[in-house]
Write an enzyme that holds these catalytic residues in place. Structure first.
Site, short mmCIF file in Angstrom:
data_model
loop_
_atom_site.label_atom_id
_atom_site.label_comp_id
_atom_site.label_asym_id
_atom_site.label_seq_id
_atom_site.Cartn_x
_atom_site.Cartn_y
_atom_site.Cartn_z
N SER A 242 -10.03 1.93 2.67
CA SER A 242 -9.10 2.64 1.82
C SER A 242 -8.09 1.75 1.11
O SER A 242 -7.48 2.19 0.13
CB SER A 242 -8.34 3.66 2.65
OG SER A 242 -7.48 3.02 3.58
N SER B 182 -10.46 -0.30 6.90
CA SER B 182 -9.82 -0.17 5.59
C SER B 182 -9.13 -1.42 5.06
O SER B 182 -8.69 -1.43 3.91
CB SER B 182 -8.79 0.96 5.62
OG SER B 182 -9.43 2.21 5.56
N LYS C 115 0.85 -1.20 0.00
CA LYS C 115 0.00 0.00 0.00
C LYS C 115 0.88 1.25 0.00
O LYS C 115 1.90 1.30 0.71
CB LYS C 115 -0.91 -0.04 1.23
CG LYS C 115 -2.01 1.02 1.25
CD LYS C 115 -2.94 0.84 2.46
CE LYS C 115 -4.06 1.87 2.47
NZ LYS C 115 -4.96 1.70 3.63
#
Lengths: 95, 494
Positions: free
Chosen positions: B158, B182, B78
């Site tokens: 997210s 998330s 990420k």
């Protein structure tokens, strides 16, 4: 509680974010929607309840007061938009 | 080649250890698949040369008899994790050009075990969002579409890019981060396993901060076993993060006994929220039955402050975000927009650098922390947070783990909720409470919606109870036997 244009302008200044006059109006609406929604916490009786300060019970660790790291000036400055003579450079603040 | 991208992490590990495949081979297969899946927009940057270099080193490790669980496994990271010399911007414009001079602890742990970085995955800017539509680099498309539909759906957020990448078989596993859901909500939207460990289990050092009392690292994987293997590598005490907890990291995979006889599973009545689709209610009941069939006892529990979790979160998280994001000032790194004074430079930089949702949360956070409002909002929320954590504490006197749905819906269409922040926030109604209490949670794919989109069930564990949590998740996974994959509509047709 709700916010008006003056309050939003004040918050935006505190947060150092430029908000134009046009955006101010819509931002007031957006923030008030959220504030109205979080207002429901008022229903909860929190008398005598301690505010949470740590989600997992743990003592903050201590270490010896000794220099263990550092000396990275060039690396620290490497990503700066503007660096001069080994310092961060910013627009002039003193006339 | 395509068979290599379809492997689970545990199968790839076994094949790598036996010398049946090489790390270079499996890395190349994934790099080719990434090239073919550009329209998903799940990667912001692909680090092909670095990946091949790391893979060659992993092959050396294996030949030298030093193979570990993650050795030679190609993964996406990420964009929130600082990776030395590589794009690390939390998908924000304000960090333009930022290339860290250091490596986050979690990624350093993975690299020390021989994992291979494929690239940096897309996400909601600063991890604020539940649909991955808040990225400066554009939205991510979920590989899953409703049956017979050609409409794009969101992968959740997210960690949307991380989720889409694993679901599309362009990464064996990925790192995510979870502040209010998330990792778990995107896992549910894309048919994956997503684990958020206990707060303090992973070091947050080198993770770009959003809300420091909530942020945790965790894996997105194809199976529960894969999550166990990757978690073991990511977790651990780190003196550089004063909130990381100094207890040994267990062998999570060894905890997957499959035996849950006599285990008490709590079902909280407050999670039957208004307007929850019948099919999610039904799946939840199915999950209860699966665990019962495996010998668990189901007990009704009450978490009375559940409905206040989201409003609490939307005070605490923005407050912490307004403080954390104060560091973006056009001086130290990233974007600078010139102004006619220092203050003007700050304001112009931050106005241009932050997207709408981030700006909204900074303003809310600044307001709730400002003089005169601090007690009414922030202090109040921190008190309610104590009550929410207390609900879980009381519940765990009656049960060992808690079973709930992960999200109140399946993946929705791109653009559908983007104009209504509060309806977007409601996506996290089932994941936020455990976050506020610092507890571990895992989403396991459990079925398909009537439209053919994946749905997940969430298990919430006790603090540092990841072994038990993973074991129960494994039982749920076996019972659900979710084998569906999204039909490929992107890239070259198979």
């Amino acid at each position: 509680m709700s916010v008006d244009k003056d309050t939003v302008a004040k918050i935006a200044n505190l947060a150092r974010i430029e908000v134009s006059e046009d955006e101010l109006e819509s931002t007031v609406g957006e923030l008030n929607n959220i504030l109205d929604w979080v207002e429901q916490l008022g229903e909860v009786n929190t008398d005598g309840v301690a505010a949470m300060t740590s989600v997992v019970a743990a003592d903050l660790p201590w270490r010896e007061d000794k220099i263990t790291d550092g000396g990275y000036r060039d690396q620290v400055l490497k990503n700066a938009p503007q660096a001069e003579h080994g310092f961060f450079a910013v627009p002039k603040v003193i006339e | 080649m395509s068979e290599l991208t379809k492997m689970t992490l545990s199968a790839a590990r076994d094949a790598l250890h036996k010398g049946e495949i090489s790390a270079v081979e499996i890395t190349k297969a994934h790099l080719a698949a990434i090239e073919d899946a550009k329209e998903l927009n799940s990667y912001i940057v692909v680090t092909g040369d670095q990946a091949l270099d790391m893979a060659a080193k992993a092959d050396d490790m294996i030949r030298g008899g030093n193979a570990r669980g993650m050795t030679g496994i190609p993964i996406g990271i990420k964009d929130l994790y600082c990776t030395k010399g590589v794009h690390s911007q939390t998908a924000s414009h304000i960090l333009d050009g930022f290339k860290p001079e250091y490596e986050s602890t979690v990624t350093a742990n993975l690299w020390a075990d021989g994992a291979v970085m494929l690239g940096k995955t897309n996400m909601d800017e600063f991890a604020m969002g539940s649909s991955n539509e808040n990225s400066y680099y554009g939205p991510v498309k979920n590989p899953w579409r409703a049956t017979g539909s050609d409409k794009d759906t969101v992968p959740g957020g997210s960690s949307g890019g991380s989720a889409a990448a694993v679901a599309a078989d362009i990464s064996i596993a990925t790192t995510g981060t979870d502040t209010g859901g998330s990792i778990r909500q995107p896992a549910s939207f894309t048919g994956l396993v997503g684990l958020k460990p206990t707060y303090g289990r992973c070091s947050r050092w080198g993770m770009i901060a959003f809300a420091s009392s909530l942020d945790q690292a965790g894996p997105l994987t194809k199976t529960v076993r894969d999550a166990a293997i990757m978690m073991e590598s990511m977790a651990g005490y780190d003196p550089k993060d004063s909130t990381s907890i100094n207890i040994p990291v267990p062998n999570y995979e060894a905890a997957l006994s499959g035996d849950i006889r006599g285990l008490k599973v709590g079902v909280p009545k407050e999670y039957r929220v208004d307007g929850m689709p019948a099919e999610i209610e039904k799946l939840w009941q199915q999950g209860i039955n699966w665990l019962k069939d495996a010998g668990a006892d189901v007990v009704d529990i009450s978490l009375p402050h559940t409905k206040y979790a989201l409003p609490t979160y939307y005070i605490v998280a923005p407050a912490e975000c307004s403080s954390n994001l104060a560091r973006y000032d056009g001086v130290k790194y990233g974007l600078r927009v010139n102004g006619n004074s220092l203050d003007d430079m700050y304001k112009k930089t931050r106005a241009e650098g932050f997207g709408d949702e981030v700006r909204r949360r900074i303003l809310i956070g600044t307001y709730v922390l400002s003089a005169g409002y601090y007690d009414a909002y922030y202090l109040k929320a921190q008190k309610v947070r104590t009550l929410i954590a207390g609900d879980f504490k009381a519940a765990y006197e009656k049960c060992d783990v808690i079973l709930t749905p992960t999200a109140p819906s399946a993946a929705f269409n791109l653009g559908e909720k983007v104009s209504d922040p509060i309806s977007m926030y409601l996506n996290d109604v089932f994941t936020v409470p455990a976050s506020l209490a610092g507890l571990p949670g895992i989403s396991v794919p459990a079925g398909l919606s009537s439209e053919g989109l994946p749905l997940g069930l969430q298990l919430i564990g006790q603090a540092f109870g990841e072994e038990q949590l993973l074991n129960v998740a494994g039982v749920l996974e076996s019972a659900a036997s979710f084998k569906e994959k999204p039909a490929k509509w992107w890239g070259e047709k198979a």
